[in-house]
Scaffold this motif. Structure first.
Motif, PDB file in Angstrom:
ATOM      1  N   ALA A 562     -30.844  12.828   7.373  1.00  0.00           N
ATOM      2  CA  ALA A 562     -30.693  11.577   6.634  1.00  0.00           C
ATOM      3  C   ALA A 562     -31.436  10.436   7.303  1.00  0.00           C
ATOM      4  CB  ALA A 562     -29.212  11.223   6.490  1.00  0.00           C
ATOM      5  N   GLY A 563     -31.654  10.519   8.607  1.00  0.00           N
ATOM      6  CA  GLY A 563     -32.339   9.433   9.297  1.00  0.00           C
ATOM      7  C   GLY A 563     -33.813   9.340   8.963  1.00  0.00           C
ATOM      8  N   SER A 564     -34.399  10.419   8.495  1.00  0.00           N
ATOM      9  CA  SER A 564     -35.832  10.425   8.187  1.00  0.00           C
ATOM     10  C   SER A 564     -36.131  10.165   6.720  1.00  0.00           C
ATOM     11  CB  SER A 564     -36.434  11.779   8.597  1.00  0.00           C
ATOM     12  OG  SER A 564     -35.817  12.825   7.857  1.00  0.00           O
ATOM     13  N   LEU A 565     -35.128   9.751   5.962  1.00  0.00           N
ATOM     14  CA  LEU A 565     -35.336   9.534   4.536  1.00  0.00           C
ATOM     15  C   LEU A 565     -36.070   8.226   4.284  1.00  0.00           C
ATOM     16  CD1 LEU A 565     -31.874  10.603   3.036  1.00  0.00           C
ATOM     17  CD2 LEU A 565     -34.006  11.905   3.052  1.00  0.00           C
ATOM     18  N   ASN A 566     -36.957   8.242   3.310  1.00  0.00           N
ATOM     19  CA  ASN A 566     -37.610   7.036   2.806  1.00  0.00           C
ATOM     20  C   ASN A 566     -37.708   7.143   1.291  1.00  0.00           C
ATOM     21  OD1 ASN A 566     -39.856   8.764   2.286  1.00  0.00           O
ATOM     22  ND2 ASN A 566     -40.572   8.433   4.396  1.00  0.00           N
ATOM     23  N   SER A 567     -38.338   6.154   0.682  1.00  0.00           N
ATOM     24  CA  SER A 567     -38.393   6.140  -0.784  1.00  0.00           C
ATOM     25  C   SER A 567     -39.132   7.351  -1.334  1.00  0.00           C
ATOM     26  CB  SER A 567     -39.072   4.849  -1.266  1.00  0.00           C
ATOM     27  OG  SER A 567     -40.394   4.763  -0.747  1.00  0.00           O
ATOM     28  N   THR A 568     -40.181   7.776  -0.627  1.00  0.00           N
ATOM     29  CA  THR A 568     -40.953   8.924  -1.111  1.00  0.00           C
ATOM     30  C   THR A 568     -40.148  10.209  -1.020  1.00  0.00           C
ATOM     31  OG1 THR A 568     -42.984   7.842  -0.375  1.00  0.00           O
ATOM     32  CG2 THR A 568     -43.103  10.202  -0.839  1.00  0.00           C
ATOM     33  N   SER A 569     -39.477  10.388   0.109  1.00  0.00           N
ATOM     34  CA  SER A 569     -38.699  11.614   0.269  1.00  0.00           C
ATOM     35  C   SER A 569     -37.491  11.648  -0.661  1.00  0.00           C
ATOM     36  CB  SER A 569     -38.239  11.748   1.726  1.00  0.00           C
ATOM     37  OG  SER A 569     -37.426  10.638   2.091  1.00  0.00           O
ATOM     38  N   VAL A 570     -36.888  10.479  -0.913  1.00  0.00           N
ATOM     39  CA  VAL A 570     -35.742  10.438  -1.831  1.00  0.00           C
ATOM     40  C   VAL A 570     -36.172  10.822  -3.239  1.00  0.00           C
ATOM     41  CG1 VAL A 570     -34.078   8.904  -2.951  1.00  0.00           C
ATOM     42  CG2 VAL A 570     -34.402   8.792  -0.485  1.00  0.00           C
ATOM     43  N   SER A 571     -37.311  10.280  -3.686  1.00  0.00           N
ATOM     44  CA  SER A 571     -37.797  10.638  -5.022  1.00  0.00           C
ATOM     45  C   SER A 571     -38.150  12.114  -5.103  1.00  0.00           C
ATOM     46  CB  SER A 571     -39.012   9.779  -5.379  1.00  0.00           C
ATOM     47  OG  SER A 571     -40.074  10.021  -4.464  1.00  0.00           O
ATOM     48  N   SER A 572     -38.690  12.658  -3.993  1.00  0.00           N
ATOM     49  CA  SER A 572     -39.016  14.087  -3.978  1.00  0.00           C
ATOM     50  C   SER A 572     -37.752  14.942  -4.040  1.00  0.00           C
ATOM     51  CB  SER A 572     -39.818  14.418  -2.714  1.00  0.00           C
ATOM     52  OG  SER A 572     -40.077  15.803  -2.643  1.00  0.00           O
ATOM     53  N   ILE A 573     -36.712  14.513  -3.321  1.00  0.00           N
ATOM     54  CA  ILE A 573     -35.454  15.262  -3.342  1.00  0.00           C
ATOM     55  C   ILE A 573     -34.824  15.213  -4.732  1.00  0.00           C
ATOM     56  CG2 ILE A 573     -33.097  15.295  -2.444  1.00  0.00           C
ATOM     57  CD1 ILE A 573     -34.246  14.332   0.233  1.00  0.00           C
ATOM     58  N   MET A 574     -34.824  14.031  -5.359  1.00  0.00           N
ATOM     59  CA  MET A 574     -34.258  13.913  -6.703  1.00  0.00           C
ATOM     60  C   MET A 574     -35.025  14.776  -7.697  1.00  0.00           C
ATOM     61  SD  MET A 574     -31.637  12.062  -6.432  1.00  0.00           S
ATOM     62  CE  MET A 574     -31.320  11.857  -8.169  1.00  0.00           C
ATOM     63  N   GLU A 575     -36.336  14.838  -7.500  1.00  0.00           N
ATOM     64  CA  GLU A 575     -37.141  15.690  -8.381  1.00  0.00           C
ATOM     65  C   GLU A 575     -36.784  17.155  -8.193  1.00  0.00           C
ATOM     66  OE1 GLU A 575     -41.861  16.777  -9.110  1.00  0.00           O
ATOM     67  OE2 GLU A 575     -41.294  15.019  -7.932  1.00  0.00           O
ATOM     68  N   ASP A 576     -36.581  17.553  -6.933  1.00  0.00           N
ATOM     69  CA  ASP A 576     -36.209  18.950  -6.672  1.00  0.00           C
ATOM     70  C   ASP A 576     -34.821  19.275  -7.224  1.00  0.00           C
ATOM     71  OD1 ASP A 576     -38.607  19.302  -5.414  1.00  0.00           O
ATOM     72  OD2 ASP A 576     -37.813  18.940  -3.392  1.00  0.00           O
ATOM     73  N   VAL A 577     -33.901  18.317  -7.113  1.00  0.00           N
ATOM     74  CA  VAL A 577     -32.532  18.571  -7.564  1.00  0.00           C
ATOM     75  C   VAL A 577     -32.458  18.666  -9.085  1.00  0.00           C
ATOM     76  CG1 VAL A 577     -30.220  17.552  -7.710  1.00  0.00           C
ATOM     77  CG2 VAL A 577     -31.439  17.590  -5.532  1.00  0.00           C
ATOM     78  N   LEU A 578     -33.209  17.817  -9.781  1.00  0.00           N
ATOM     79  CA  LEU A 578     -33.092  17.749 -11.236  1.00  0.00           C
ATOM     80  C   LEU A 578     -34.096  18.640 -11.958  1.00  0.00           C
ATOM     81  CD1 LEU A 578     -32.522  13.902 -11.686  1.00  0.00           C
ATOM     82  CD2 LEU A 578     -30.825  15.719 -11.835  1.00  0.00           C
ATOM     83  N   LEU A 579     -35.363  18.561 -11.563  1.00  0.00           N
ATOM     84  CA  LEU A 579     -36.396  19.249 -12.331  1.00  0.00           C
ATOM     85  C   LEU A 579     -36.493  20.733 -12.012  1.00  0.00           C
ATOM     86  CD1 LEU A 579     -39.286  16.616 -12.363  1.00  0.00           C
ATOM     87  CD2 LEU A 579     -37.546  17.072 -14.080  1.00  0.00           C
ATOM     88  N   THR A 580     -36.311  21.099 -10.752  1.00  0.00           N
ATOM     89  CA  THR A 580     -36.458  22.512 -10.393  1.00  0.00           C
ATOM     90  C   THR A 580     -35.476  23.407 -11.144  1.00  0.00           C
ATOM     91  OG1 THR A 580     -37.306  21.915  -8.207  1.00  0.00           O
ATOM     92  CG2 THR A 580     -36.432  24.157  -8.489  1.00  0.00           C
TER      93      THR A 580
END
Length: 616
Positions: A562-580
């Protein structure tokens, strides 16, 4: 048992008095002493002397006992006038006695003698008495005054009734005037207009008491509205039969029931069912009536459909039927013929594609192979060339085709600007495009002004009632938002995004043109009605997508911090959670991406361990 003497008296036969006393002893056991029995016998003999006041009823017969009781009351000494007898018959709800015994006995009733009884019959919903009163001298046009109708509305406002709640929204007082009824009708129908209603206010009442005695052009129509509001369905059915314009009255009644149904809470299921049943009943009345008229006389039947009623804002039956959602009435042959005639208005033949071409090449209008115009007047004269052009360009089909063609050209220009000509410095094409959008906005404003409602709020509400107009609001808002964003260099990129999103909205507006097509129109209606069902399905589906997506990402990426999260990584995670999981649901397993991810993770692990061996 008795002898009728020449003097008119009745004398009991010898020996029968003892039998009478004996019968009294058997029947009335509470009488013990012989003098009391003798006194009771004397009273019975005295009653028998008044033969005209005795009514005999066989208790073993199948007849109603209340009928004979009423006969006895009518022959009593206290009931002397015919009006009192009629009041008793009304109280006992015996229209048969009133019709057979009372009205034949008195042909000419005094002026105003039946008015109070009519008011009672209306309030108690005694339809048969209402019929009797109207058939025996009561003139409804003279009876129903402003004062009478106001009294009926106030008497019908029983506590916690739907009518009382509606009138209390229009008036804070407990006593209501016709002006308040007008406000309720205006809010529900949007098109009610009656000078008598609007003039009946508390202030006008005190300034000009003569308003109380104004009468109505169609009193049965006013009583029909009152009966609908007060939930007197049987009375409403009878009053509809006596209206001056029964077809328009039936559609207006159906429309009012539809509005009442919408204004009622979902908890009142019984009343909702009653409103829906009565709405369907009046729609069926209109369908049957129009069907009979159409079979007898086609031209006059079409005239009935297209006849405009000033009381409802000069609306015709089809416009009211659309408000009431009377689909059965709209689908009748007469209604469809009226729509078809108005669609071509003045032309008996006008192919769709020929109209599109004729808007560009007007000379095609005069080619009889494509266009045929209706004859002029009763003599059947031919139209002149200027008249043909006026008829063509004023017809709804011509206007629709011209508008549709212009909108298609607009979409082509819009697509060209978005794809090839969208730069920070506005081009001439883009400026022209925004001028075109402003013209569409002006057209929508004129459409709002032309709505039938009398108030600005009502006009806007009627205009916004169409889903296509709501589409236009979104499209114009996005267009001007895009214009505001693209004028500044910092937000130019967001302006392009707004332009692109608005392209989809403008193209969806093309669905509006499908309504005129017999094949595409029904499909569009089906699609529109399926949207709510699809949303329900998606609401269920999102639960499984989120659950599976979070679980799968947690297993595939156990080393996320969680300490290495930024806006880019959060959007990537949300994309993986929803779109995949969404794509995997359709069979797209994304194996190549998973293999690359696994290989990169393996290399990172090897590099951290310091080993030179590469994983397989």
């Amino acid at each position: 048992m008795t002898i009728h003497t020449p003097s008119g008296r009745f004398i009991m036969r010898k020996g029968h008095r003892a039998q009478l006393v004996n019968r009294i002893s058997i029947t009335m056991r509470e009488i013990k002493s012989f003098p009391e029995k003798q006194k009771c016998a004397d009273l019975l003999i005295e009653c028998c002397t008044k033969v005209n006041m005795i009514t005999i009823f066989d208790i073993n017969s199948n007849e109603d006992m209340d009928k004979y009781i009423l006969y006895a009351l009518l022959t009593g000494e206290d009931v002397t006038s015919m009006q009192d007898q009629l009041s008793l018959a009304l109280l006992w709800d015996r229209p048969d006695i009133a019709e057979c015994e009372i009205f034949p006995a008195q042909k000419n009733w005094p002026s105003g003698a039946l008015e109070d009884l009519m008011t009672t019959a209306l309030l108690e919903e005694k339809v048969e008495f209402v019929k009797l009163f109207t058939m025996n001298g009561l003139v409804m046009a003279d009876y129903l005054t402003v004062k009478k109708l106001r009294h009926l509305y106030n008497e019908a406002c029983i506590p916690n009734s739907h009518l009382m709640r509606l009138l209390q929204r229009a008036s804070q007082n407990n006593y209501h005037y016709l002006f308040h009824v007008h406000n309720v009708l205006q809010a529900m129908m949007r098109r009610h207009h009656d000078d008598i209603y609007t003039s009946d206010t508390p202030q006008a009442q005190s300034d000009n008491p003569s308003i109380n005695y104004l009468t109505f052009e169609d009193p049965y129509m006013e009583l029909l509205l009152w009966a609908i509001f007060s939930r007197r369905a049987w009375l409403a059915n009878y009053l509809w039969q006596r209206c001056n314009s029964p077809l328009c009255a039936a559609i207006a009644a159906s429309c009012l029931y539809q509005s009442l149904w919408r204004s009622l809470g979902a908890k009142n299921t019984d009343i909702l069912e009653e409103y829906n049943k009565n709405k369907n009943t009046f729609e069926l009345f209109a369908v049957n009536l129009l069907g009979v008229c159409y079979q007898q006389d086609v031209i006059n039947a079409l005239g009935l459909v297209e006849r405009r009623n000033a009381k409802w804002g000069n609306s015709d039956c089809l416009e009211l039927a659309v408000m009431a959602n009377d689909l059965i009435f709209i689908s009748t042959p007469a209604a469809q013929a009226s729509v078809e005639l108005n669609w071509r208005r003045g032309m008996s033949r006008a192919p769709f594609f020929a109209v599109i071409i004729a808007n560009v090449f007007p000379l095609l209008i005069f080619w009889p192979r494509f266009f045929r115009f209706q004859k002029l007047g009763d003599n059947g004269g031919e139209l002149t060339i200027p008249q043909k052009m006026v008829v063509f360009y004023k017809s709804p089909i011509s206007k629709f085709c011209a508008h549709s063609t212009a909108f298609v050209i607009f979409l082509i220009v819009y697509a060209y600007v978005v794809l090839f000509d969208f730069k920070y410095e506005m081009s001439i094409t883009e400026k022209f495009l925004f001028v075109w959008i402003c013209i569409y906005v002006i057209d929508e404003i004129s459409e709002i002004i032309s709505e039938q409602s009398l108030t600005l709020r009502g006009k806007i509400s009627d205009w916004a009632g169409s889903v296509w107009n709501r589409f236009d609001i979104v499209a114009f808002f996005l267009a001007f938002l895009a214009l505001g964003l693209r004028l500044h260099r910092q937000t130019f990129k967001w302006g392009r995004i707004a332009y692109a999103v608005n392209t989809n909205v403008f193209y969806c507006r093309l669905f509006r043109m499908y309504h005129v097509n017999y094949h595409l129109g029904p499909k569009l209606v089906i699609f529109y009605r399926m949207i709510s069902e699809v949303l329900v399905f998606l609401a269920l589906l999102v639960i499984f997508i989120l659950g599976y997506g979070i679980a799968s990402q947690a297993l595939l990426h156990p080393s996320r911090d969680a300490g290495s999260l930024n806006s880019t990584s959060v959007s990537s995670i949300m994309e993986d959670v929803l779109l995949t999981p969404y794509w995997q649901m359709y069979g797209e397993l994304l194996l190549d991406e998973a293999e690359v991810t696994c290989l990169m993770r393996c290399r990172r692990t090897v590099w951290r361990s310091g080993s030179l061996r590469c994983c397989d």
